[in-house]
Design a protein around this motif. Structure first.
Motif, PDB file in Angstrom:
ATOM      1  N   ALA A  97       0.842  -1.194   0.000  1.00  0.00           N
ATOM      2  CA  ALA A  97       0.000   0.000   0.000  1.00  0.00           C
ATOM      3  C   ALA A  97       0.875   1.240   0.000  1.00  0.00           C
ATOM      4  N   GLN A  98       1.895   1.206   0.846  1.00  0.00           N
ATOM      5  CA  GLN A  98       2.807   2.341   0.957  1.00  0.00           C
ATOM      6  C   GLN A  98       3.466   2.655  -0.375  1.00  0.00           C
ATOM      7  N   LEU A  99       3.918   1.615  -1.020  1.00  0.00           N
ATOM      8  CA  LEU A  99       4.627   1.788  -2.284  1.00  0.00           C
ATOM      9  C   LEU A  99       3.685   2.337  -3.355  1.00  0.00           C
ATOM     10  N   ILE A 100       2.488   1.812  -3.400  1.00  0.00           N
ATOM     11  CA  ILE A 100       1.532   2.256  -4.422  1.00  0.00           C
ATOM     12  C   ILE A 100       1.138   3.714  -4.177  1.00  0.00           C
ATOM     13  N   VAL A 101       0.946   4.034  -2.929  1.00  0.00           N
ATOM     14  CA  VAL A 101       0.517   5.395  -2.612  1.00  0.00           C
ATOM     15  C   VAL A 101       1.638   6.393  -2.893  1.00  0.00           C
ATOM     16  N   SER A 102       2.874   6.021  -2.565  1.00  0.00           N
ATOM     17  CA  SER A 102       3.928   7.021  -2.696  1.00  0.00           C
ATOM     18  C   SER A 102       4.607   6.994  -4.060  1.00  0.00           C
ATOM     19  N   ASP A 103       4.581   5.877  -4.750  1.00  0.00           N
ATOM     20  CA  ASP A 103       5.153   5.850  -6.083  1.00  0.00           C
ATOM     21  C   ASP A 103       4.033   5.636  -7.082  1.00  0.00           C
ATOM     22  N   ALA A 104       3.645   6.731  -7.705  1.00  0.00           N
ATOM     23  CA  ALA A 104       2.470   6.680  -8.572  1.00  0.00           C
ATOM     24  C   ALA A 104       2.668   5.752  -9.765  1.00  0.00           C
ATOM     25  N   ARG A 105       3.907   5.323  -9.996  1.00  0.00           N
ATOM     26  CA  ARG A 105       4.117   4.456 -11.150  1.00  0.00           C
ATOM     27  C   ARG A 105       3.632   3.033 -10.905  1.00  0.00           C
ATOM     28  N   THR A 106       3.619   2.636  -9.654  1.00  0.00           N
ATOM     29  CA  THR A 106       3.281   1.248  -9.362  1.00  0.00           C
ATOM     30  C   THR A 106       1.813   0.986  -9.666  1.00  0.00           C
ATOM     31  N   GLN A 107       1.583   0.216 -10.706  1.00  0.00           N
ATOM     32  CA  GLN A 107       0.227   0.039 -11.179  1.00  0.00           C
ATOM     33  C   GLN A 107      -0.286  -1.377 -10.951  1.00  0.00           C
ATOM     34  N   LEU A 108       0.644  -2.336 -10.978  1.00  0.00           N
ATOM     35  CA  LEU A 108       0.263  -3.731 -10.769  1.00  0.00           C
ATOM     36  C   LEU A 108       1.038  -4.277  -9.577  1.00  0.00           C
ATOM     37  N   ALA A 109       0.380  -5.085  -8.795  1.00  0.00           N
ATOM     38  CA  ALA A 109       1.088  -5.740  -7.699  1.00  0.00           C
ATOM     39  C   ALA A 109       0.563  -7.164  -7.550  1.00  0.00           C
ATOM     40  N   PHE A 110       1.446  -8.027  -7.094  1.00  0.00           N
ATOM     41  CA  PHE A 110       1.064  -9.422  -6.885  1.00  0.00           C
ATOM     42  C   PHE A 110       1.559  -9.870  -5.527  1.00  0.00           C
ATOM     43  N   MET A 111       0.673 -10.520  -4.805  1.00  0.00           N
ATOM     44  CA  MET A 111       1.039 -11.082  -3.505  1.00  0.00           C
ATOM     45  C   MET A 111       0.498 -12.508  -3.428  1.00  0.00           C
ATOM     46  N   GLU A 112       1.086 -13.289  -2.565  1.00  0.00           N
ATOM     47  CA  GLU A 112       0.577 -14.646  -2.407  1.00  0.00           C
ATOM     48  C   GLU A 112       0.581 -15.032  -0.937  1.00  0.00           C
ATOM     49  N   VAL A 113      -0.395 -15.851  -0.588  1.00  0.00           N
ATOM     50  CA  VAL A 113      -0.476 -16.369   0.776  1.00  0.00           C
ATOM     51  C   VAL A 113      -0.689 -17.876   0.659  1.00  0.00           C
ATOM     52  N   GLY A 114       0.203 -18.637   1.248  1.00  0.00           N
ATOM     53  CA  GLY A 114       0.099 -20.091   1.143  1.00  0.00           C
ATOM     54  C   GLY A 114      -0.558 -20.712   2.364  1.00  0.00           C
ATOM     55  N   GLY A 115      -0.646 -22.015   2.353  1.00  0.00           N
ATOM     56  CA  GLY A 115      -1.099 -22.724   3.548  1.00  0.00           C
ATOM     57  C   GLY A 115      -2.572 -23.072   3.575  1.00  0.00           C
ATOM     58  N   TRP A 116      -3.230 -23.166   2.408  1.00  0.00           N
ATOM     59  CA  TRP A 116      -4.668 -23.423   2.398  1.00  0.00           C
ATOM     60  C   TRP A 116      -5.023 -24.849   2.017  1.00  0.00           C
ATOM     61  N   ASP A 117      -4.014 -25.714   1.944  1.00  0.00           N
ATOM     62  CA  ASP A 117      -4.254 -27.088   1.495  1.00  0.00           C
ATOM     63  C   ASP A 117      -4.721 -27.935   2.684  1.00  0.00           C
ATOM     64  N   THR A 118      -5.967 -27.713   3.084  1.00  0.00           N
ATOM     65  CA  THR A 118      -6.465 -28.229   4.365  1.00  0.00           C
ATOM     66  C   THR A 118      -7.008 -29.643   4.272  1.00  0.00           C
ATOM     67  N   HIS A 119      -6.116 -30.608   4.035  1.00  0.00           N
ATOM     68  CA  HIS A 119      -6.546 -32.006   4.023  1.00  0.00           C
ATOM     69  C   HIS A 119      -6.920 -32.475   5.427  1.00  0.00           C
ATOM     70  N   ILE A 120      -6.383 -31.833   6.418  1.00  0.00           N
ATOM     71  CA  ILE A 120      -6.715 -32.222   7.792  1.00  0.00           C
ATOM     72  C   ILE A 120      -6.996 -30.977   8.635  1.00  0.00           C
ATOM     73  N   ALA A 121      -7.750 -31.174   9.684  1.00  0.00           N
ATOM     74  CA  ALA A 121      -7.986 -30.149  10.710  1.00  0.00           C
ATOM     75  C   ALA A 121      -8.243 -28.763  10.121  1.00  0.00           C
ATOM     76  N   GLN A 122      -9.184 -28.695   9.207  1.00  0.00           N
ATOM     77  CA  GLN A 122      -9.426 -27.435   8.498  1.00  0.00           C
ATOM     78  C   GLN A 122      -9.869 -26.310   9.432  1.00  0.00           C
ATOM     79  N   LYS A 123     -10.666 -26.679  10.405  1.00  0.00           N
ATOM     80  CA  LYS A 123     -11.201 -25.660  11.311  1.00  0.00           C
ATOM     81  C   LYS A 123     -10.062 -24.891  11.985  1.00  0.00           C
ATOM     82  N   GLN A 124      -9.104 -25.655  12.498  1.00  0.00           N
ATOM     83  CA  GLN A 124      -7.992 -25.019  13.203  1.00  0.00           C
ATOM     84  C   GLN A 124      -7.172 -24.141  12.253  1.00  0.00           C
TER      85      GLN A 124
END
Lengths: 539, 406
Positions: free
Chosen positions: B252-279
């Motif tokens: 957010a900081q980078l996009i707000v302060s550097d007007a050139r930044t137009q595309l961004a990609f992020m990733e969050v892993g750890g969703w392969d819930t074969h077991i204990a999904q609730k936890q």
């Protein structure tokens, strides 16, 4: 006439040698008298011989350009073999392999038991105490803390006591992880059986597990050792080792894969497809290997009950246990084979089918060719290796022998074209810089900075070894920055890396651009620049 | 105030392409022609998140039958779903993004995903990132091809959070990386001019290593300047230990302060819930929600020019498995956030959860191609022409009449 006579003396010479000698012979021809003057021909011949002998002597002494050209080609090839069969060249190694010959080096590396292991390595490994304990003992030591922490077991603990116990428990777990990682790194840097370690890197990522899941830390070193045993052996044995290993069964949840009608409690209530799917997709057939969702389910059912007896005593020495009562005894159809429900044998039969399947041969061959030859490996080579894999019943050593002798592997267009993974990069720096007792704590941080902690790939496909995966702007800056840190002694007790020695170790094979950059920079940056050069980043 | 004036003048003097290094966000925003540029942020949830437990069909009795231990209870019950529209409800651990729903800038697209039926994580992710489901030979990613069709203004026009370049951003256009976690601005050797000028001689060429090096140097100087400025400012969640939340604040900081930044990609892993999904969900969803809320908050007024797309490679089985988890499935839920998103709505072609309506009798069907949603964003939000759309998503025909943008 003269030319022909002279030539025949040297029939054992290679074409390249001839191409260098022939102009001399042409010159001698030019000097020689026309054939019509038969009288002087004997005398002339003698004279020509003398000139030729002098020329050969000059060649031998290295005054003419020819020996350098010959040596350079040899050295390139030697360097190619060393950089693909090991984690990088060490001081004096180029000369050693040049002297002993590439074939001898290769055969020794393919037969690691023939190479005495480095005593320094063995001593360092001997200092890692968790490695000497078997996994069940490690697990039990860990469990001791958990048992003490259970409520209503023994006396009530104060909050401070609880905290202390938890801390000790976590420290013990961390210690098991760190020592396994350290052993892995030490072997990469110090082992004389380099190809074996390279194959451990290959197979560990092929059969990947991650250090952070559940109690895997206590089986990590053991898992890697089992892989090492079969790293150059038979694929079916290797596959069986991983399929029976607690690290794999825990990592891909097969310890929880049970028959749906099982009466067991807790979360053991039915099929879990996780391991069955990856066993086909990643370990054997490959994603295009021709299996269906029905095969995934069938294989999951075949593998019900393949679990882990963590405390030991019930299962085999590795804590593998087949829980009969958790097994689905119905008949299955798997990849077109009918497998009657008989128990653990079903799984063995399935592993037989998978290990000998042509799709497996092709998939493994592709991955080997990609690892050792090029990110986009030549199809001709993959095909040949696939045939060899099938012919030899998955003999890994035979397949590798074919690979290293293939025209593709030996084609100079593939020399030095593999971008090193962060692990390969840092280990090759340590080897080239002769840093035999690296600061492990610092290196751990460096691997993390480069996004490649040891045993840290969370997904079952393991770390990739292609340029696409690892070359990016931020990564480049981090690499050259770490090169600078290491050059200045960050991991070698503040002992800076000697640039002259380093240059020599690497065979002084630098591009004009690299040489220019080094020449134009202050001398104290020399090691930094060499370690951060493209020549170090590729293998 | 004087400083602000000065910086503004500098910015204008240096032309529309370049901002003075180190200018503050509020200055950048006031320079016309740069600030209102449209942004797209893609967030990939790797491992296949279970959409059915994120946006819960609480009026569907089949849902509760299929998931005796892991279903999210009815709204109003203990740990129950937060009702959204009378039919769907939000997982309670995502309460942080509920205000966005109420603000009508958060929407979901149900029964969406890739038309390819693979249940391999790696193939499915590759397909979603290349933008060509079923075609393995595509070597670049759709965000990289998109970058090639946007007005050129390098080098931080596209930013990836991570030290390796994901498929979605691979390709001929250079992209910048932001190191994940809190260390992205910690000094490294290359920041010293003595070292960088020496390496400049070595990596001045046109080969791939040199190009990566050069892009790295350019991007780092911008990222360092922009992030250092506001590192300790209020919109950064001081003391948080969650990496995604930290990263979201930095993006957010980078996009707000550097007007050139137009595309961004992020990733969050750890969703392969074969077991204990609730936890797993109770542990991970709050961070995801908090990260998204942090991102939106950090973007401030730029949020109105931003679309955030949250996707995952496929959904999970409708039925829970034997280990209180779920196995690999097919259709899923996409998330959309942004000032221009007509939110407060679940877009769907819901067909129920009875076995006959499910893909292969077990998974949510894909009724909406993920490219339909993204194409809509590209066309309406980023003004991508039909022709360019054909380049970004080759061999694809826009099929749906999704209309979720204002």
């Amino acid at each position: 006439m003269n030319k022909k006579t002279n030539c025949s003396v040297y029939t054992s010479w290679s074409e390249r040698q001839l191409s260098l000698v022939l102009p001399i012979l042409d010159y001698l021809d030019y000097l020689s008298v026309p054939p019509s003057l038969e009288v002087d021909s004997m005398k002339k011949s003698l004279q020509n011989w003398c000139i030729l002998l002098v020329s050969i002597a000059l060649l031998w002494l290295g005054i003419l350009p020819y020996p350098q050209a010959m040596g350079a080609e040899n050295q390139d090839k030697v360097l190619h073999y060393i950089s693909r069969l090991s984690f990088g060249v060490t001081p004096g190694q180029i000369q050693q392999v040049q002297a002993s010959g590439i074939e001898n080096y290769l055969q020794a590396q393919l037969n690691p038991e023939s190479i005495p292991e480095s005593p320094v390595l063995e001593r360092r490994l001997g200092q890692l105490d968790t490695l000497k304990m078997g996994p069940p003992d490690l697990f039990k030591s860990f469990q001791k803390y958990n048992i003490q922490l259970q409520p209503n077991k023994g006396r009530n603990l104060s909050i401070a006591e609880k905290k202390e116990l938890q801390q000790k428990r976590n420290q013990f777990r961390q210690k098991a992880i760190k020592q396994a990682q350290k052993a892995h790194l030490l072997r990469g840097v110090l082992s004389e059986r380099q190809l074996q370690e390279v194959m451990v890197d290959f197979w560990f990522n092929h059969f990947n597990v991650v250090f952070s899941k559940k109690v895997i830390p206590f089986w990590l070193a053991d898992y890697e050792n089992d892989i090492r045993t079969h790293a150059l052996g038979n694929f079916r044995d290797l596959l069986a080792t991983t399929a029976h290993h607690p690290a794999m069964l825990i990592y891909l949840d097969n310890d929880l894969n049970v028959a749906p009608n099982d009466k067991a409690k807790g979360n053991l209530k039915g099929i879990n497809e996780n391991y069955a799917r990856e066993l086909m997709e990643l370990h054997t057939l490959g994603v295009d290997g021709g299996y269906t969702q029905q095969d995934v389910i069938a294989l999951a059912r075949i593998l019900t009950g393949w679990g882990v007896d963590r405390k030991g005593g019930l299962g085999d020495e590795n804590s593998f246990k087949f829980y009969e009562r958790r097994h689905d005894y119905s008949d299955k159809v798997f990849l077109g084979h009918t497998i009657p429900g008989t128990g653990i044998e079903e799984g063995e039969k399935a592993l037989d089918i998978l290990a000998s399947h042509p799709a497996t041969a092709r998939f493994i061959s592709y991955k080997l060719a990609q690892y050792f030859v090029a990110d986009q490996p030549p199809t001709s080579l993959v095909d040949r290796l696939g045939d060899k894999f099938l012919d030899s019943n998955g003999n890994i050593k035979v397949v590798l022998d074919t690979l290293f002798h293939s025209p593709e592997f030996n084609d100079p267009q593939y020399y030095h074209n593999k971008f090193k993974t962060p692990y390969q990069y840092l280990v090759s720096i340590l080897r080239a810089s002769n840093i035999n007792n690296p600061n492990f704590q610092r290196l751990r941080g460096m691997f993390a900075q480069l996004s490649m902690p040891i045993y840290g790939c969370a997904t079952p496909d393991g770390y990739k070894n292609t340029q696409d995966a690892w070359l990016n702007p931020e990564g480049m800056l981090r690499r050259v920055s770490l090169a600078n840190a290491i050059a200045n002694g960050a991991v070698s007790n503040k002992q800076p890396v000697n640039a002259q020695q380093l240059q020599k170790t690497l065979g002084n094979k630098f591009s004009p651009t690299t040489k220019n950059a080094i020449a134009q920079s202050p001398p104290r940056l020399r090691s930094t620049l060499i370690l951060g050069s493209p020549e170090m980043m590729n293998r | 105030m004087k400083r602000r004036k000065l910086l503004q003048t500098l910015a204008l003097a240096s032309g529309s392409m370049l901002l003075p290094v180190g200018c503050n966000s509020w200055v950048a925003k006031e320079v016309k022609g740069l600030s209102n540029r449209k942004r797209l942020i893609t967030i990939f949830l790797r491992g296949a998140i279970d959409g059915l437990n994120v946006v819960v069909p609480h009026q569907e009795s089949d849902y509760y039958e299929a998931r005796p231990t892991i279903a999210i209870p009815y709204p109003g019950e203990k740990a129950g779903a937060i009702d959204l529209d009378g039919f769907f409800g939000l997982h309670p651990a995502l309460a942080d993004i509920l205000p966005l729903w109420k603000q009508k800038t958060l929407a979901f697209i149900y029964n969406s995903g890739s038309p390819d039926g693979t249940r391999s994580h790696f193939d499915a992710q590759d397909y979603m990132e290349s933008g060509t489901p079923g075609i393995k030979s595509t070597s670049d990613g759709w965000m990289n091809r998109l970058l090639a069709r946007l007005p050129q203004d390098r080098p931080t026009q596209a930013v990836n959070v991570g030290n390796t370049t994901p498929k979605i951003l691979q390709g001929k256009m250079p992209i910048a990386n932001l190191s994940p976690g809190a260390n992205s601005t910690r000094p490294i050797s290359i920041d010293r001019p003595r070292i960088s000028s020496a390496f400049e001689l070595m990596y001045g060429g046109q080969d791939s290593l040199s190009k990566a090096y050069q892009e790295g140097i350019k991007a780092r100087s911008i990222i360092l300047e922009e992030l250092k400025q506001e590192m300790m400012s209020a919109n950064r969640n001081a003391g948080t230990v969650n990496q995604f939340v930290d990263d979201a604040a930095e993006v957010a900081q980078l996009i707000v302060s550097d007007a050139r930044t137009q595309l961004a990609f992020m990733e969050v892993g750890g969703w392969d819930t074969h077991i204990a999904q609730k936890q797993v969900f109770n542990r991970s969803l709050p961070n995801l929600g908090k990260g998204l809320a942090t991102l939106v908050q950090g973007l401030g007024s730029v949020y109105s020019d931003t679309v955030i797309v949250v996707i995952s490679e496929f959904g999970r089985t409708v039925k829970e498995n034997g280990n209180n988890g779920t196995d690999h499935g097919h259709g899923n839920v996409m998330w959309l956030l942004g000032g221009g998103v007509r939110g407060g709505k679940v877009y769907h072609q819901w067909s129920g959860l009875t076995e006959s309506e499910l893909y292969e009798g077990r998974d949510l069907p894909v009724n909406i191609d993920f490219r339909d949603a993204i194409a809509h964003v590209l066309q309406e939000h980023l003004s991508i022409s039909n022709q360019d759309l054909g380049y970004i998503f080759p061999q694809y025909q826009l099929a749906s009449n999704l209309n979720f943008l204002r």
